[in-house]
Design a protein around this motif. Sequence first.
Motif, PDB file in Angstrom:
ATOM      1  N   GLY A   1     -17.861  11.141 -12.882  1.00 36.27           N
ATOM      2  CA  GLY A   1     -17.558   9.991 -12.041  1.00 36.27           C
ATOM      3  C   GLY A   1     -17.013  10.339 -10.680  1.00 36.27           C
ATOM      4  N   LEU A   2     -17.429  11.468 -10.107  1.00 38.07           N
ATOM      5  CA  LEU A   2     -16.918  11.920  -8.824  1.00 38.07           C
ATOM      6  C   LEU A   2     -18.011  11.882  -7.765  1.00 38.07           C
ATOM      7  N   ASP A   3     -17.604  11.735  -6.523  1.00 35.57           N
ATOM      8  CA  ASP A   3     -18.531  11.699  -5.396  1.00 35.57           C
ATOM      9  C   ASP A   3     -18.823  13.125  -4.940  1.00 35.57           C
ATOM     10  N   GLU A   4     -20.060  13.557  -5.110  1.00 35.63           N
ATOM     11  CA  GLU A   4     -20.419  14.930  -4.746  1.00 35.63           C
ATOM     12  C   GLU A   4     -20.321  15.178  -3.250  1.00 35.63           C
ATOM     13  N   GLU A   5     -20.426  14.134  -2.433  1.00 38.20           N
ATOM     14  CA  GLU A   5     -20.345  14.304  -0.987  1.00 38.20           C
ATOM     15  C   GLU A   5     -18.961  14.813  -0.554  1.00 38.20           C
ATOM     16  N   ARG A   6     -17.945  14.586  -1.372  1.00 39.02           N
ATOM     17  CA  ARG A   6     -16.588  15.028  -1.034  1.00 39.02           C
ATOM     18  C   ARG A   6     -16.219  16.326  -1.754  1.00 39.02           C
ATOM     19  N   ARG A   7     -17.206  17.043  -2.253  1.00 40.57           N
ATOM     20  CA  ARG A   7     -16.912  18.211  -3.100  1.00 40.57           C
ATOM     21  C   ARG A   7     -16.111  19.271  -2.354  1.00 40.57           C
ATOM     22  N   TRP A   8     -16.378  19.483  -1.054  1.00 45.74           N
ATOM     23  CA  TRP A   8     -15.645  20.530  -0.339  1.00 45.74           C
ATOM     24  C   TRP A   8     -14.202  20.109  -0.087  1.00 45.74           C
ATOM     25  N   ASP A   9     -13.976  18.818   0.201  1.00 47.93           N
ATOM     26  CA  ASP A   9     -12.607  18.340   0.379  1.00 47.93           C
ATOM     27  C   ASP A   9     -11.830  18.435  -0.929  1.00 47.93           C
ATOM     28  N   ARG A  10     -12.480  18.079  -2.031  1.00 45.57           N
ATOM     29  CA  ARG A  10     -11.835  18.195  -3.336  1.00 45.57           C
ATOM     30  C   ARG A  10     -11.504  19.647  -3.648  1.00 45.57           C
ATOM     31  N   ARG A  11     -12.442  20.541  -3.373  1.00 40.34           N
ATOM     32  CA  ARG A  11     -12.228  21.952  -3.681  1.00 40.34           C
ATOM     33  C   ARG A  11     -11.051  22.516  -2.906  1.00 40.34           C
ATOM     34  N   LYS A  12     -10.938  22.156  -1.621  1.00 45.61           N
ATOM     35  CA  LYS A  12      -9.850  22.681  -0.801  1.00 45.61           C
ATOM     36  C   LYS A  12      -8.500  22.222  -1.315  1.00 45.61           C
ATOM     37  N   GLU A  13      -8.368  20.918  -1.598  1.00 45.86           N
ATOM     38  CA  GLU A  13      -7.081  20.382  -2.052  1.00 45.86           C
ATOM     39  C   GLU A  13      -6.700  20.946  -3.415  1.00 45.86           C
ATOM     40  N   LYS A  14      -7.660  21.040  -4.311  1.00 46.44           N
ATOM     41  CA  LYS A  14      -7.353  21.448  -5.675  1.00 46.44           C
ATOM     42  C   LYS A  14      -7.211  22.965  -5.819  1.00 46.44           C
ATOM     43  N   HIS A  15      -7.628  23.704  -4.811  1.00 41.70           N
ATOM     44  CA  HIS A  15      -7.435  25.151  -4.844  1.00 41.70           C
ATOM     45  C   HIS A  15      -5.989  25.519  -4.535  1.00 41.70           C
ATOM     46  N   GLU A  16      -5.347  24.751  -3.668  1.00 37.12           N
ATOM     47  CA  GLU A  16      -4.009  25.102  -3.207  1.00 37.12           C
ATOM     48  C   GLU A  16      -2.925  24.730  -4.212  1.00 37.12           C
ATOM     49  N   LEU A  17      -3.056  23.608  -4.896  1.00 35.48           N
ATOM     50  CA  LEU A  17      -1.970  23.106  -5.728  1.00 35.48           C
ATOM     51  C   LEU A  17      -1.585  24.045  -6.872  1.00 35.48           C
ATOM     52  N   PRO A  18      -2.524  24.628  -7.642  1.00 36.26           N
ATOM     53  CA  PRO A  18      -2.092  25.551  -8.707  1.00 36.26           C
ATOM     54  C   PRO A  18      -1.243  26.706  -8.202  1.00 36.26           C
ATOM     55  N   ARG A  19      -1.544  27.204  -7.004  1.00 36.77           N
ATOM     56  CA  ARG A  19      -0.729  28.296  -6.454  1.00 36.77           C
ATOM     57  C   ARG A  19       0.732  27.861  -6.300  1.00 36.77           C
ATOM     58  N   ARG A  20       0.933  26.667  -5.805  1.00 38.64           N
ATOM     59  CA  ARG A  20       2.308  26.188  -5.629  1.00 38.64           C
ATOM     60  C   ARG A  20       2.974  25.960  -6.980  1.00 38.64           C
ATOM     61  N   LEU A  21       2.235  25.449  -7.931  1.00 38.77           N
ATOM     62  CA  LEU A  21       2.802  25.209  -9.256  1.00 38.77           C
ATOM     63  C   LEU A  21       3.188  26.515  -9.945  1.00 38.77           C
ATOM     64  N   TRP A  22       2.510  27.596  -9.604  1.00 37.18           N
ATOM     65  CA  TRP A  22       2.833  28.897 -10.195  1.00 37.18           C
ATOM     66  C   TRP A  22       3.967  29.607  -9.458  1.00 37.18           C
ATOM     67  N   ALA A  23       4.202  29.241  -8.187  1.00 38.89           N
ATOM     68  CA  ALA A  23       5.103  30.044  -7.362  1.00 38.89           C
ATOM     69  C   ALA A  23       6.389  29.337  -6.955  1.00 38.89           C
ATOM     70  N   ASP A  24       6.339  28.037  -6.673  1.00 35.20           N
ATOM     71  CA  ASP A  24       7.495  27.349  -6.108  1.00 35.20           C
ATOM     72  C   ASP A  24       8.473  26.914  -7.202  1.00 35.20           C
ATOM     73  N   GLU A  25       9.743  26.789  -6.812  1.00 32.36           N
ATOM     74  CA  GLU A  25      10.764  26.333  -7.755  1.00 32.36           C
ATOM     75  C   GLU A  25      10.607  24.855  -8.081  1.00 32.36           C
ATOM     76  N   SER A  26      10.198  24.086  -7.083  1.00 34.49           N
ATOM     77  CA  SER A  26       9.981  22.652  -7.280  1.00 34.49           C
ATOM     78  C   SER A  26       8.848  22.221  -6.361  1.00 34.49           C
ATOM     79  N   VAL A  27       7.971  21.376  -6.851  1.00 27.00           N
ATOM     80  CA  VAL A  27       6.788  20.987  -6.093  1.00 27.00           C
ATOM     81  C   VAL A  27       6.819  19.488  -5.834  1.00 27.00           C
TER      82      VAL A  27
END
Length: 278
Positions: free
Chosen positions: A119-145
């Motif tokens: 149920g996702l819009d493929e036209e926004r795939r690059w925007d989705r990829r950019k946003e979702k690539h960064e968040l796991p890094r912060r969840l693994w590294a920061d004390e509070s997100v």
Amino acid sequence: MLSLIARAPHPLVRHLPFPAERFEEVIGTGVVAERPGFDAYATGERHAGPFLSSSPSVVLGALAAPTSAIRLPTGVTVVAILDPVRMAEDFATLDPISGGRIERVVGKGAEAGHFSLLGLDEERRWDRRKEKHELPRRLWADESVEREGEFRPALKNTTPCRAPATGPSRPARSGDRPRLPGPAARHGDPLFTANAVQPRAACARLIDHYRERFEAYGHDLRSVTVDGLGPSRPEQDGTPLRFAEESAPVVRREAPTSLRGRRPCPTAGRPVRPSGTM
């Protein structure tokens, strides 16, 4: 080694293996691959078609149990269609289970239809990829997100996942679109391509763009090397023969399958002719 865990009828005997048979073969092959010293055994991610690899993290967890040394990458994690918090939790769980052998290889995915399936819009795939690539890094590294994004609800004072011991993830890419090298270069991650059909000019543009962004983000360009340019033609020709002589007997012995022995192959006993590519 890489498996997309395809499940299709055997071309000769038309036997369609049960899912349990295929998973047993895939896990058995991973165990066999560790013994002669293969570096890594990856499982892909597909969400449609004749494949059983829609949950690679589950398969990698199963592979981690009977192995102890071989690295276990994804091939690839399609971050644009996944929830980044759930993904971060999965890999933070897999990391200690595997002893730090899990590697998250990030890509957009080449499969047609997985965006519409979820149920996702493929036209926004690059925007989705950019946003979702960064968040796991912060969840693994920061004390509070605390974070607001476009594609998921905001996070407020979120306790991070336990950081994986494997270090940075490895963004992958295919084709020559210069979108994935940017995030990879920003974090100093290696760049990986599994595309075997692009011309050399496309790969050259990809490498040049990655090096440019790598240096722009303040990393030492002298640390960048280009590896795996491919074997020479004689090496390519000899690969199938070496596999038949050295690897195939081990695989048949250590990872037996019910497909062998059902019906003689029409070409059995004929000389093996080397192929030009692998």
